[in-house]
Design a protein around this motif. Structure first.
Motif, short mmCIF file in Angstrom:
data_model
loop_
_atom_site.label_atom_id
_atom_site.label_comp_id
_atom_site.label_asym_id
_atom_site.label_seq_id
_atom_site.Cartn_x
_atom_site.Cartn_y
_atom_site.Cartn_z
N LYS A 61 0.83 -1.20 0.00
CA LYS A 61 0.00 0.00 0.00
C LYS A 61 0.87 1.25 0.00
O LYS A 61 1.81 1.37 0.79
CB LYS A 61 -0.92 0.00 1.22
N PHE A 62 0.56 2.17 -0.91
CA PHE A 62 1.25 3.46 -0.95
C PHE A 62 0.91 4.26 0.31
O PHE A 62 -0.24 4.30 0.75
CB PHE A 62 0.82 4.25 -2.19
N LYS A 63 1.94 4.88 0.88
CA LYS A 63 1.71 5.66 2.10
C LYS A 63 1.96 7.15 1.91
O LYS A 63 1.15 7.98 2.31
CB LYS A 63 2.58 5.15 3.24
N ALA A 64 3.10 7.48 1.31
CA ALA A 64 3.43 8.90 1.15
C ALA A 64 4.52 9.06 0.11
O ALA A 64 5.22 8.10 -0.25
CB ALA A 64 3.90 9.49 2.49
N VAL A 65 4.66 10.29 -0.38
CA VAL A 65 5.79 10.63 -1.24
C VAL A 65 6.45 11.87 -0.64
O VAL A 65 5.77 12.84 -0.27
CB VAL A 65 5.36 10.89 -2.71
N GLN A 66 7.75 11.80 -0.51
CA GLN A 66 8.50 12.93 0.02
C GLN A 66 9.12 13.66 -1.16
O GLN A 66 9.86 13.09 -1.95
CB GLN A 66 9.60 12.43 0.98
N SER A 67 8.76 14.93 -1.32
CA SER A 67 9.26 15.71 -2.46
C SER A 67 10.06 16.90 -1.96
O SER A 67 9.85 17.40 -0.87
CB SER A 67 8.08 16.21 -3.32
N GLY A 68 10.99 17.32 -2.79
CA GLY A 68 11.71 18.56 -2.49
C GLY A 68 12.96 18.43 -1.68
O GLY A 68 13.47 19.41 -1.16
N GLY A 69 13.47 17.22 -1.51
CA GLY A 69 14.71 17.06 -0.76
C GLY A 69 14.49 17.06 0.73
O GLY A 69 13.36 17.00 1.21
N PRO A 70 15.57 17.12 1.53
CA PRO A 70 15.46 17.04 2.99
C PRO A 70 14.56 18.10 3.60
O PRO A 70 13.97 17.88 4.66
CB PRO A 70 16.91 17.23 3.46
N SER A 71 14.47 19.24 2.93
CA SER A 71 13.63 20.33 3.44
C SER A 71 12.23 20.31 2.85
O SER A 71 11.46 21.25 3.04
CB SER A 71 14.29 21.68 3.14
N GLY A 72 11.90 19.25 2.14
CA GLY A 72 10.57 19.12 1.57
C GLY A 72 9.60 18.51 2.56
O GLY A 72 9.90 18.35 3.74
N GLY A 73 8.42 18.17 2.06
CA GLY A 73 7.39 17.60 2.93
C GLY A 73 6.91 16.27 2.43
O GLY A 73 7.22 15.85 1.31
N CYS A 74 6.15 15.58 3.26
CA CYS A 74 5.60 14.26 2.92
C CYS A 74 4.12 14.39 2.58
O CYS A 74 3.34 14.91 3.39
CB CYS A 74 5.79 13.30 4.08
N SER A 125 4.61 20.95 1.09
CA SER A 125 5.87 20.41 0.59
C SER A 125 6.50 21.45 -0.32
O SER A 125 6.20 22.64 -0.22
CB SER A 125 5.62 19.08 -0.16
N MET A 126 7.34 21.01 -1.24
CA MET A 126 7.96 21.95 -2.17
C MET A 126 8.48 21.17 -3.38
O MET A 126 8.64 19.95 -3.33
CB MET A 126 9.11 22.71 -1.49
N MET A 127 8.70 21.89 -4.47
CA MET A 127 9.25 21.28 -5.67
C MET A 127 10.69 20.87 -5.43
O MET A 127 11.12 19.78 -5.81
CB MET A 127 9.16 22.25 -6.84
N GLY A 128 11.44 21.78 -4.78
CA GLY A 128 12.85 21.52 -4.58
C GLY A 128 13.54 21.30 -5.91
O GLY A 128 13.11 21.79 -6.95
N SER A 129 14.61 20.55 -5.89
CA SER A 129 15.33 20.29 -7.13
C SER A 129 14.69 19.16 -7.94
O SER A 129 15.01 18.96 -9.10
CB SER A 129 16.79 19.93 -6.84
N GLY A 130 13.79 18.38 -7.31
CA GLY A 130 13.07 17.36 -8.06
C GLY A 130 13.17 15.95 -7.53
O GLY A 130 12.86 15.00 -8.25
N GLY A 131 13.57 15.78 -6.29
CA GLY A 131 13.60 14.45 -5.71
C GLY A 131 12.20 13.98 -5.35
O GLY A 131 11.40 14.74 -4.83
N MET A 132 11.89 12.72 -5.66
CA MET A 132 10.61 12.11 -5.30
C MET A 132 10.89 10.75 -4.67
O MET A 132 11.29 9.81 -5.38
CB MET A 132 9.71 11.94 -6.54
N ILE A 133 10.71 10.65 -3.36
CA ILE A 133 10.98 9.40 -2.65
C ILE A 133 9.66 8.76 -2.25
O ILE A 133 8.88 9.34 -1.48
CB ILE A 133 11.87 9.64 -1.43
N ILE A 134 9.38 7.57 -2.80
CA ILE A 134 8.10 6.91 -2.58
C ILE A 134 8.20 6.02 -1.33
O ILE A 134 9.17 5.28 -1.15
CB ILE A 134 7.72 6.05 -3.80
N MET A 135 7.16 6.07 -0.50
CA MET A 135 7.14 5.32 0.75
C MET A 135 5.90 4.43 0.81
O MET A 135 4.82 4.84 0.37
CB MET A 135 7.14 6.29 1.94
N ASP A 136 6.06 3.23 1.36
CA ASP A 136 4.94 2.31 1.48
C ASP A 136 4.49 2.15 2.92
O ASP A 136 4.96 2.88 3.81
CB ASP A 136 5.28 0.95 0.84
N GLU A 137 3.59 1.20 3.17
CA GLU A 137 2.99 1.01 4.50
C GLU A 137 4.01 0.66 5.57
O GLU A 137 3.75 0.81 6.76
CB GLU A 137 1.95 -0.11 4.43
#
Length: 604
Positions: free
Chosen positions: A393-406, A426-438
């Motif tokens: 199950k998809f839980k969250a995506v963290q965008s915008g680097g360390p200073s971004g939001g979930c 959150s924020m666009m940041g440089s473009g990192g998208m980290i996908i998180m599951d359950e």
């Protein structure tokens, strides 16, 4: 191979594929062609390219004009590829991409879901050219935009074209590029400087790295155009020292651009002078901040300064300076060649053009993607990314680097643009998208990013230095089962103070991971503090596991993956887990396909 056709073989030699021995594949194919050159009328061309983007399936080999793409190629495949697909016209089925939905083999990259939903502008040449060959770049309209501005446009017209395009800085802040250039051009204080920010420090991000490695001339041309527009004669490319391949390819590109008259004195006979120098950064995350980066170029400690005086007026060595990131520079030649109206017609209102993202984490199709601004998160993660690994199950995506939001599952239909992401916390940041599951603990995620930022803080201002340290102490206590009532309110108070009082953008945005996880996953904080449980089973002091006897079929996979040998049971019979031996690594949960291993205490 037909007598009148010339095949071109493109071997991905980006950093990811190089780690999987793609250089040996390239060398093997090259040697095969050289050995057979006397026997063929038209010799195939073998090229080492930059990153193809589909890192999950590398190394990648493309054969043109047959439009064949091979994935997960090994050195042992070289002979077969040469004999069947280069010297003949056969397709090797086992090396083709398999469509996850239909199970069918896909020959063309254009029919692959990962690629066909993208729109490559900044990445237009990467994977298609040899970055060390300037002729490859020129063949794809390279330096045509430079020629156009030097002989058919005034500096004011160049700035107007960039401003009208709506291009916003791709480094994170999203400041309008044309406005920055116009402000800098308005100062008559010389010399002026043009700076490229290649200090990509976000965990999981490799967008700028791929452009520097795979298409360095697009950056050089973009900076040249800016130099002409603001009457600057000197540019600097600041690259973190770990990016050795990027430094190597940019060095080659700069040298060859000088040989061809695109850099140096009297460029193309126009009277315009411009040179570029590479500066290697020491790896400090804070040097991604513009003023800290400029201090580092000057040879000083990389610390930010207050921005009551903007860099366009007093930047590098106190002189007018414009700074943009790698992706922004790569877009400039396209805007000049195709016009601002064309660029403005792509993307979303207020966020024109495309954006490059590194799609990583618990996603099936890991890699580099470029899509029009305004694409829904769902399309990015499940359409291009293929969804969550193991169909969890998809839980969250963290965008915008360390200073971004979930961003939580409830906002999956959110459109990806500067303003919408900011509104969501959150924020666009440089473009990192980290996908998180359950199996991701959001309290632990906040702790991870706050720890990263606390270590990378320059320590110049008290709100960032002490605020992050205190937040980290509280988060450590919560994850270790020592959380107390009132911790959430204290975190919120520190977040508010830090975001308002910190000196630079790093400090002001540093609380975002905590603020966003508290906003969308507050129940997890409460479970850690009040119930002394980690719902995701990540925080070891708050986690127990058990095997549901009714769901376990005795496949033995959890037993085989348990490093502590804490699981017992016969084949095809329900297994049991000994919590006295369990080290709470979670391998059993992650490996079970039948959802038989549970997080929590077994009902008695």
């Amino acid at each position: 191979m037909g007598a009148n056709s010339q095949k071109k073989v493109l071997v991905c030699c980006g950093t990811g594929c190089l780690a999987n021995n793609s250089l040996e594949i390239y060398t093997g194919l090259k040697n095969k062609v050289l050995a057979a050159s006397v026997a063929v009328s038209v010799e195939p061309i073998i090229k080492a390219t930059g990153c193809n983007g589909f890192c999950e399936k590398g190394p990648i080999v493309k054969i043109m004009p047959d439009d064949i793409s091979y994935y997960k190629v090994k050195q042992a495949d070289v002979d077969e590829i040469f004999e069947k697909s280069i010297m003949a016209d056969e397709v090797i089925d086992r090396l083709l991409y398999v469509d996850a939905a239909t199970g069918k083999k896909v020959q063309s990259q254009n029919d692959n879901d990962f690629y066909k939903k993208q729109m490559k502008l900044a990445l237009r040449n990467i994977g298609e050219i040899d970055p060390a060959d300037i002729d490859d770049y020129i063949e794809r309209l390279g330096y045509q935009a430079l020629n156009k501005v030097l002989f058919a446009m005034t500096p004011a017209q160049v700035i107007s074209e960039v401003a009208d395009s709506g291009l916003r800085g791709r480094g994170g802040a999203g400041f309008p590029t044309g406005r920055k250039w116009k402000q800098c051009a308005g100062y008559d204080n010389f010399p002026k400087y043009v700076v490229c920010n290649g200090d990509e420090g976000d965990p999981g991000a490799f967008m700028d790295r791929s452009i520097m490695e795979g298409d360095p001339n697009s950056i050089i041309e973009g900076m040249l155009i800016a130099g002409y527009a603001i009457q600057s004669e000197m540019g600097y490319i600041y690259i973190r020292d770990e990016y050795s391949l990027a430094i190597k390819n940019l060095d080659i590109a700069i040298a060859k651009a000088k040989e061809r008259g695109f850099l140096g004195q009297n460029i193309l006979g126009s009277g315009f002078n411009f040179d570029i120098q590479i500066v290697r950064g020491g790896g400090a995350f804070v040097c991604g901040e513009s003023t800290a980066l400029m201090a580092s170029i000057e040879g000083n400690v990389g610390e930010p300064r207050a921005k009551y005086v903007r860099s366009v007026e007093k930047g590098l060595w106190g002189q007018p300076t414009i700074l943009n990131n790698v992706e922004t520079w790569a877009n400039i030649p396209l805007i000049i060649n195709n016009g601002s109206e064309w660029f403005r017609g792509i993307g979303a209102k207020g966020s024109t053009g495309t954006k490059v993202f590194s799609l990583v984490g618990k996603v099936k199709n890991t890699g580099l993607v470029e899509v029009p601004m305004g694409i829904p998160l769902r399309e990015l993660i499940f359409g291009i990314g293929g969804g969550v690994i193991g169909n969890k199950k998809f839980k969250a995506v963290q965008s915008g680097g360390p200073s971004g939001g979930c961003i939580p599952e409830s906002l999956l239909d959110l459109k990806v643009d500067f303003d919408t992401l900011a509104e969501a916390g959150s924020m666009m940041g440089s473009g990192g998208m980290i996908i998180m599951d359950e199996r991701t603990c959001m309290v632990d995620v906040a702790r991870y990013y706050v720890n990263f930022l606390a270590e990378e803080s320059c320590g110049k201002c008290v709100p960032c230095r002490e605020g992050l340290k205190r937040m980290l102490d509280i988060l450590n206590d919560i994850c270790n089962g020592k959380g107390q009532l009132g911790d959430i309110e204290t975190l919120e108070e520190i977040c508010s103070m830090t975001s308002e009082a910190a000196l630079c953008g790093l400090g002001k945005s540093a609380p975002n991971p905590v603020v966003s996880t508290l906003k969308y996953f507050r129940d997890e904080y409460i479970a850690h503090i009040v119930d002394k449980k980690c719902p995701a089973g990540i925080c070891k002091e708050l986690t127990t596991f058990y095997i549901d006897q009714e769901l376990c079929i005795g496949c033995g996979k959890c037993k085989r993956n348990c490093p502590a040998m804490a699981i017992e049971g016969e084949a095809k019979a329900s297994h049991t887990l000994d919590m006295q031996k369990c080290i709470k690594c979670g391998n059993c949960v992650d490996s079970c396909k039948f959802n038989a291993v549970k997080v929590g205490e077994e009902a008695i």
